[in-house]
Scaffold this motif. Sequence first.
Motif: not given
Length: 146
Positions: A35-37, A65-79
């Motif tokens: 989802s993040a990538i 809304d800008d999707p970048a912060p949400h993708r970042f959050a998904q990336g952190v959750g994925a990590t």
Amino acid sequence: MLKFSQSCVLILSALSFLLNLPILVLITGLALALSAIAPAASPFRFIYRQLVVRAGWLKPRMVEDDPAPHRFAQGVGATFLLAASIVLFLTSATTLGWVLTIIVFILAAINVFVGFCAGCFVYYYLGRWGLMPRVRYEGGFRWRGI
């Protein structure tokens, strides 16, 4: 769609812990990473659009809304979840793996029930410090409500 995605993460991480199913941690982590990538390939997005919306169970609520912060959050959750998976499958430190999973569960719950995205918050602060791009909006660029 974002609330649906967070609700899926919340449910899957809770089930993985309650049923002691580390494979669900891995599946959830991989889904969040995808989802993040590649947001268009997100499994949560697919389920939301093809099943939930088509069945009329939920109606989209469009928010600019800008999707970048949400993708970042998904990336952190994925990590966190992928790290938890590695710990759960490859070490005897299962407590650490479950702690990482519970952290994701708690942050997803806060996002779903309170509307506060901790990953977005971190993204905005990293942006303030010049480590992330500024957040877009219709009139140009601005810092989001911090």
